[in-house]
Design an enzyme around this catalytic site. Sequence first.
Site, PDB file in Angstrom:
ATOM      1  N   HIS A   1     -36.089  34.229 -43.090  1.00  6.85           N
ATOM      2  CA  HIS A   1     -35.651  32.862 -42.791  1.00  6.85           C
ATOM      3  C   HIS A   1     -35.596  31.955 -44.005  1.00  6.85           C
ATOM      4  CE1 HIS A   1     -39.933  31.978 -42.982  1.00  6.85           C
ATOM      5  NE2 HIS A   1     -39.621  30.697 -43.026  1.00  6.85           N
TER       6      HIS A   1
HETATM    7  C1  UD1 Z   1     -39.344  25.506 -41.556  1.00  8.54           C
HETATM    8  C2  UD1 Z   1     -40.258  25.247 -42.761  1.00  8.54           C
HETATM    9  C3  UD1 Z   1     -40.660  26.566 -43.379  1.00  8.54           C
HETATM   10  C4  UD1 Z   1     -41.259  27.486 -42.347  1.00  8.54           C
HETATM   11  C5  UD1 Z   1     -40.263  27.653 -41.206  1.00  8.54           C
HETATM   12  C6  UD1 Z   1     -40.788  28.550 -40.117  1.00  8.54           C
HETATM   13  C7  UD1 Z   1     -39.855  23.221 -44.071  1.00  8.54           C
HETATM   14  C8  UD1 Z   1     -39.321  22.709 -45.355  1.00  8.54           C
HETATM   15  N1  UD1 Z   1     -39.556  24.497 -43.787  1.00  8.54           N
HETATM   16  O1  UD1 Z   1     -38.153  26.115 -42.031  1.00  8.54           O
HETATM   17  O2  UD1 Z   1     -41.629  26.314 -44.383  1.00  8.54           O
HETATM   18  O3  UD1 Z   1     -41.546  28.733 -42.939  1.00  8.54           O
HETATM   19  O4  UD1 Z   1     -40.002  26.363 -40.656  1.00  8.54           O
HETATM   20  O5  UD1 Z   1     -39.876  28.670 -39.086  1.00  8.54           O
HETATM   21  O6  UD1 Z   1     -40.505  22.496 -43.364  1.00  8.54           O
HETATM   22  N2  UD1 Z   1     -33.624  25.328 -35.504  1.00  8.54           N
HETATM   23  C9  UD1 Z   1     -33.393  25.614 -34.183  1.00  8.54           C
HETATM   24  N3  UD1 Z   1     -34.432  25.471 -33.312  1.00  8.54           N
HETATM   25  C10 UD1 Z   1     -35.664  25.034 -33.683  1.00  8.54           C
HETATM   26  C11 UD1 Z   1     -35.873  24.750 -35.035  1.00  8.54           C
HETATM   27  C12 UD1 Z   1     -34.859  24.906 -35.945  1.00  8.54           C
HETATM   28  O7  UD1 Z   1     -32.311  26.007 -33.790  1.00  8.54           O
HETATM   29  O8  UD1 Z   1     -36.557  24.914 -32.825  1.00  8.54           O
HETATM   30  C13 UD1 Z   1     -32.534  25.504 -36.478  1.00  8.54           C
HETATM   31  C14 UD1 Z   1     -31.834  24.220 -36.844  1.00  8.54           C
HETATM   32  O9  UD1 Z   1     -30.473  24.476 -36.890  1.00  8.54           O
HETATM   33  C15 UD1 Z   1     -32.311  23.909 -38.232  1.00  8.54           C
HETATM   34  C16 UD1 Z   1     -32.657  25.285 -38.780  1.00  8.54           C
HETATM   35  O10 UD1 Z   1     -33.056  26.076 -37.651  1.00  8.54           O
HETATM   36  O11 UD1 Z   1     -31.351  23.264 -38.992  1.00  8.54           O
HETATM   37  C17 UD1 Z   1     -33.779  25.250 -39.764  1.00  8.54           C
HETATM   38  O12 UD1 Z   1     -34.914  24.555 -39.235  1.00  8.54           O
HETATM   39  P1  UD1 Z   1     -35.844  23.649 -40.198  1.00  8.54           P
HETATM   40  O13 UD1 Z   1     -36.982  23.075 -39.432  1.00  8.54           O
HETATM   41  O14 UD1 Z   1     -34.985  22.702 -40.965  1.00  8.54           O
HETATM   42  O15 UD1 Z   1     -36.375  24.674 -41.262  1.00  8.54           O
HETATM   43  P2  UD1 Z   1     -36.849  26.172 -41.125  1.00  8.54           P
HETATM   44  O16 UD1 Z   1     -35.864  27.028 -41.829  1.00  8.54           O
HETATM   45  O17 UD1 Z   1     -37.202  26.521 -39.704  1.00  8.54           O
END
Ligand code: UD1
Length: 359
Positions: A203
Site C-alpha cells: 500500500h
Molecule cells: C494511511 C497512512 C499509512 C498507513 C496506512 C494503512 C498516512 C500518511 N498514511 O495510508 O501510514 O500505513 O494508512 O492503511 O497517514 N480509502 C478508502 N477507504 C478507507 C480509507 C482509504 O477507500 O477507509 C482510500 C481513499 O481513496 C484514499 C486512499 O485509500 O485516498 C488512501 O488512504 P489514506 O488514508 O490517504 O492513506 P493510506 O494509503 O491508507
Amino acid sequence: MRFFLVAGARPNFMKVAPIFSEFRARTYRDVMLVHTGQHYDRNMSGDFLTDFGLPEPDLNLGAGAGTHAQQTARVMVAFEEACHQHRPDWVVVVGDVNSTMACAITAKKLGIPVAHVEAGLRSGDMTMPEEINRLCTDAIADLLFTTDKLASDNLRREGVAEKKIHFVGNTMIDTLLRHVDHARALALPEGLERNRYAVLTLHRPANVDQESVLSGILGAVEIVADQIPIVFPVHPRTASKLAAIRVHPNIRISAPASYIRFLGLVANSRLVLTDSGGIQEETTVLGVPCITLRSNTERPITCEVGTNILTGNAPERIRSAARAVLADGMRRGRVPEKWDGHAAKRIVEVLLGAHPIPC
Ligand code: UD1
C-alpha cells in the site's frame, strides 16, 4: 483526569485497543475514544473495533480521505472543536499516520499535554509522509513511549529529555498475543494449507502509485506464485491500480481482511511479502520470514533480531530473497525485549501517575 485516546487509520486500532482495555480493567472511566475518520470503510476501521471488543468511538470526526494537507487540516479543525467541547487533560496518540500528527499539534497548541505511543521510530527517509509525522509528533510530545531501545536512543540523539522517554514495549504485540491462538485456529480459505502459501500486502505510495513499479513487484513475486499460492488482500489505494495489470493466477486477490482473519493468515503462512510497517513486527514475533519491499525501515530491530529482510522494490532483489526463503524454510529470530503483552499496562501506569503539566 480525562484522557483522549486517538485512532484514525487501520494500523492505529490494534495499538489503541490494549490501552483502552487496561484503563477499563482498572475501572478508570474518564477515557474518550476518538476516531478521526481518516479511514472510514468498514473493513479499514469499523471491523477492527469489533475484532478488539472496542465500543463505538465516543467521537467520530469524519475526516475522510484527501490530499495530505486537506486530510490533516480537516482532522485539526474537528479535533480542536472536540478538545474545546470535552476538555481532555491528556491526549494520547499512537503510530505515525496523518491523524497522529494532526491531533498532537492541535492539542499542544491548546496547552493540552500529549503522549505518543510508538515514539522514536525513524526510517531516515524524508520522502515518507510517516517520517515527517513521527518527527513532528515526537518534537512536541510530553511523554514518549518507545517499543525498543533503538527508538529511545533516537529520541536521546534528538535532544528529548530523559524523563519524557519510557521504554514500555509494543502495544500492537499486546494485541497480537491476545488474539493469536484464536486466529491460528481459524479455518484457512479453501485450497490453502498451513505453511504452504504466502501472504502479500502492498500500500505504500512508492510501490503502488505508479503502475510500472506495481507491475514489476507483481512480476517478481511470480517466483513464489509458481510454487505456492499467494494470498493478496488489497488495500483501497492499491485496488484502483490493479485493474490494468496482469496478475499470476496463483495470486489470490481479495478485499482487506479483518484483523483476526489476517493474523491467522500470517501466522500460518510460509512467507510474508509486504511494505507495511506493523507487519514487520508481527512476523518477527510469529517467527514467519518477512520480505519487506522497501529499501529502509523505521523498525530495524526486526532485521537485527527478527525475521525481516529488506529488499526494496527492485524485482531482482525480491526474487533472490524469495528464492532463498523458499529454499531454506523458516528464518527463526528472537522476540525483542518487552514485546511480552504488557506494554499497555506499563503505559497506563505512567499515564495515571502523570499530572497535567504546563506546556
Ligand atoms: C494511511 C497512512 C499509512 C498507513 C496506512 C494503512 C498516512 C500518511 N498514511 O495510508 O501510514 O500505513 O494508512 O492503511 O497517514 N480509502 C478508502 N477507504 C478507507 C480509507 C482509504 O477507500 O477507509 C482510500 C481513499 O481513496 C484514499 C486512499 O485509500 O485516498 C488512501 O488512504 P489514506 O488514508 O490517504 O492513506 P493510506 O494509503 O491508507
